[in-house]
Structures are given as structure tokens and as C-alpha cells.
Design a protein around this motif. Structure first.
Motif, PDB file in Angstrom:
ATOM      1  N   MET A 105       4.407  49.730  65.494  1.00 22.24           N
ATOM      2  CA  MET A 105       4.359  48.325  65.880  1.00 22.24           C
ATOM      3  C   MET A 105       4.167  48.225  67.380  1.00 22.24           C
TER       4      MET A 105
ATOM      5  N   THR B  62      12.836  51.023  68.765  1.00 19.30           N
ATOM      6  CA  THR B  62      12.240  50.416  69.956  1.00 19.30           C
ATOM      7  C   THR B  62      12.623  51.177  71.217  1.00 19.30           C
TER       8      THR B  62
ATOM      9  N   GLU C  39       3.546  41.923  68.014  1.00 23.50           N
ATOM     10  CA  GLU C  39       4.691  41.043  68.227  1.00 23.50           C
ATOM     11  C   GLU C  39       4.563  40.216  69.498  1.00 23.50           C
TER      12      GLU C  39
ATOM     13  N   GLU D 292      15.788  46.694  63.687  1.00 21.40           N
ATOM     14  CA  GLU D 292      15.379  47.230  64.985  1.00 21.40           C
ATOM     15  C   GLU D 292      16.498  48.069  65.597  1.00 21.40           C
TER      16      GLU D 292
ATOM     17  N   LYS E  94       8.284  51.208  67.678  1.00 22.40           N
ATOM     18  CA  LYS E  94       7.645  50.077  68.359  1.00 22.40           C
ATOM     19  C   LYS E  94       7.391  50.428  69.819  1.00 22.40           C
TER      20      LYS E  94
ATOM     21  N   ASP F 206       4.616  45.325  70.853  1.00 23.41           N
ATOM     22  CA  ASP F 206       5.265  44.097  71.323  1.00 23.41           C
ATOM     23  C   ASP F 206       4.731  43.755  72.706  1.00 23.41           C
TER      24      ASP F 206
END
Length: 362
Positions: free
Chosen positions: A195, A138, A223, A319, A166, A197
Motif C-alpha cells: 500500500m 507502516t 491512501e 495497521e 505500507k 500513503d
């Protein structure tokens, strides 16, 4: 005797290790709430929880004024009984973040103590399903980063062996979100897990629209697209898109997760030990998700969650956001893109006590 003779709490402020901004907030600092518990037979355990900048002193007050006095004389081996007693004593303030964070600090200390008493690491005590968990990054995907910085960070993460990346979304323009993600996908290729978010920043209608716009990028999950209390909105979104919807970091009880899973509103569960109230309820959520054939990919706290994600059969991803470097003596062990479980008894976190003392605020 495992009778609790001492329980103390204190607060440590940690500066952020990198600038972190998303669609609704900035990570100001990590207020880390510690609890230390000792028993009559000389055993001891250390637990913790956190906030990202506000509320830490409220958690500390709840612990000192109400919860810790209830621990004296209790059998530290009866972790679930203690959790239920403390929760019952806080019904006026539950369910919610402050209570969960306080419960988590106690509960993680009790699990650490149990591991030290038995000589077992947490991942074994909690199930021992595997000894490593794939990492996704992330830290390279924050919203304030330019497209060029996103691409450079993504390439670096790939070079380091990360299995996924992410990226934060929620730019004023949906097209800008799509362009940023398309650039990242082009840079990392079709096989890397990607991903996104949204940090609860969207309306239900906007989430449906952006999910459709982002579908060609081939996302592993979307997310927190909506506020966590919008169960109906998440259920509608999940039915409208092929992108799995991920939720959990802002849910504070087992019952809330149960509602999401019953409604098919969570394709990925992201329970956070601190925000759900500790390891004891986290494991219940993980097994609840397993019963619904849903993966659990915990939020943040990689140094603790590595053991839990490895412990359960549906733990899928960890993560990568380092935040304990300043107060630990050894980093998370990583090999071939996966985090390795710690082998030492208890939580397996190598605390630097002198550094903790130097950063202690209350």
C-alpha cells in the motif's frame, strides 16, 4: 444503578517510538487524552483519544469545561443517547477534530465500562465477526527512510509474518517514488500486499499522474492522495485508476463518509475511532461501508482497533504502528501475521497506571 457519579479527564504525553515522517508532517509526540468514568454501582471505565503533537490541551479543556459536567447523573448504559447529548452540546464547534477527539475519549470510556459490567470484551459486544485481523506494517515505510532502509524494513516485516507493507509517498520527484516502490516490490515478491500513503499532499492532477506511474507496482490501495475535503478530486481519481483509493483518517463525521461512499470515491474506508468521535460512530461507519461492499481498515490505534476490525464482517486489515508500549503492561498479541483480539472485558488494553501517572502532564 448505572448512574454516572464521576468523570475526569487528563493528558499524558508519549514520546514517539520511532522517527515518523510523511509528505506533510512529522509525528512529534502522542498527546493522549484519558477519560475515566465511574457509576453508582461501582463500575468504572477508561477511554482515550490522541493527537500527534498539537491540540491536546484544547481537547482537555473542552472535556473539562463543557462535556464532563453533563455526564453526572446520566445512565452509563445509554451510550448512544449520551453521545447525541454531548454532540448537541458542542454544535458550535462541530464537525471537527477537537470535538471528535473529546467525544471519543468519553465514548470509549463508556464502552469500556459496559464491557466490565457485562464481562464481555469489545470485539464481542460490537459484533464478534472474527477473533483475529491480518496486520500490515507502516513502521517500515516512512518517507525519510532511504531506499535501502525501506527494502531492509520490508524484508524484516515479511520475516515477521506481516501480510502487507505500507510505504509513504510524496517525494518531490514522482520517479523517485516509483523507484523506491519498485525496489520494495522486488524485495518482497509479487504476493505481499503493498500500500502507499500520500498524506493529502497532492493536487488532483498530480494524483492521477502518480497513480498511473505506480500502477505497475500492483498496489492494494492509494491512501489520502488529496486533501480530505476534495471529494470531487477523489471521485475523479477513483474513476481514472484501477488502484483502490483509501480515505478516512481525516474525516470527522458519518455524513462525510456517506458522501464519499455514494460518489464511489472510497475503495477502502479507514475510519479512526478518535477522529470520528468514538466507537459508537465508528461502528455506524463500518456498517455503512459494509452496505456499499467496501472494506474498513482502521487508521492507527492498533490496540483498540483490533477489537473493532474483528467485530465487523468487512474489517480487512489492522495497521501496525506501536505507540502505547510505554503505558501498557502487555503488547498486542500476534500469531501467523494476524493480531489476536483481547479476551478481557472492555477495551482489552492492559494499562500500566504507574507509567501513566509518571507521564501525566495536565
Amino acid at each position: 444503578m448505572s448512574s454516572i457519579t464521576r468523570a475526569v479527564a487528563y493528558l499524558v504525553d508519549l514520546p514517539v517510538e520511532a522517527e515518523r515522517n510523511d509528505a506533510v508532517q512529522s509525528f512529534l509526540k502522542q498527546e493522549t487524552i484519558f477519560v475515566e468514568i465511574s457509576t453508582a454501582d461501582g463500575a468504572a471505565g477508561t477511554g482515550y483519544s490522541y493527537t500527534i503533537g498539537t491540540g491536546g490541551t484544547a481537547v482537555l479543556a473542552l472535556l473539562r469545561d463543557y462535556l464532563l459536567p453533563r455526564l453526572h447523573g446520566q445512565d452509563a448504559r445509554r451510550i448512544d443517547a449520551i453521545w447525541q447529548d454531548l454532540f448537541a452540546a458542542t454544535r458550535a464547534t462541530a464537525v471537527g477534530a477537537i470535538t471528535s477527539l473529546a467525544l471519543a475519549a468519553v465514548d470509549t470510556a463508556l464502552w469500556d465500562l459496559r464491557g466490565r459490567q457485562t464481562g464481555l470484551p469489545l470485539w464481542i459486544m460490537a459484533g464478534g465477526a472474527r477473533d483475529r485481523v491480518p496486520l500490515y506494517d507502516t513502521e517500515v515505510g516512512w518517507l525519510h527512510l532511504t531506499t535501502e532502509e525501506l527494502v531492509a524494513g520490508a524484508r524484516k516485516a515479511v520475516a515477521q509474518g506481516r501480510r502487507g507493507i505500507k510505504v509513504k509517498i510524496g517525494k518531490p520527484s514522482a520517479v523517485e517514488d516509483a523507484e523506491r516502490l519498485t525496489a520494495v516490490r522486488s524485495a518482497v515478491g509479487p504476493d505481499l500486499d503493498l500500500m502507499v500513503d500520500a498524506n493529502q499532499s497532492m493536487t488532483a492532477a498530480e494524483a492521477v499522474r502518480r497513480a498511473a506511474l505506480l500502477t505497475p507496482v500492483n498496489l492494494l490501495w492509494l491512501e489520502e492522495p488529496l486533501p480530505a475535503d476534495d471529494l470531487d478530486g477523489h471521485a475523479h481519481l477513483a474513476r481514472s485508476t484501477t488502484i483502490p483509493v483509501a480515505v478516512g483518517e481525516s474525516l470527522y463525521s458519518i455524513g462525510q463518509f456517506a458522501q464519499y461512499l455514494r460518489r464511489g470515491a472510497a475503495g477502502v474506508v479507514q475510519a479512526d475511532v478518535a477522529r470520528i468521535g468514538g466507537i459508537t460512530p465508528w461502528l455506524k461507519v463500518a456498517h455503512l461501508a459494509e452496505a456499499h461492499n467496501v472494506a474498513i481498515c482502521p487508521h492507527f490505534l492498533m490496540e483498540l482497533h483490533v477489537s473493532l476490525a474483528a467485530a465487523v464482517p468487512n474489517g480487512h486489515y489492522l495497521e501496525y504502528i506501536p505507540q502505547l508500549t510505554a503505558i501498557t503492561s502487555s503488547p498486542l498479541a500476534v500469531e501467523d501475521g494476524a493480531a489476536l483480539v483481547p479476551r478481557t472485558p472492555g477495551l482489552g488494553i492492559d494499562w500500566d497506571r504507574d507509567a501513566i501517572d509518571a507521564l501525566r502532564k495536565a
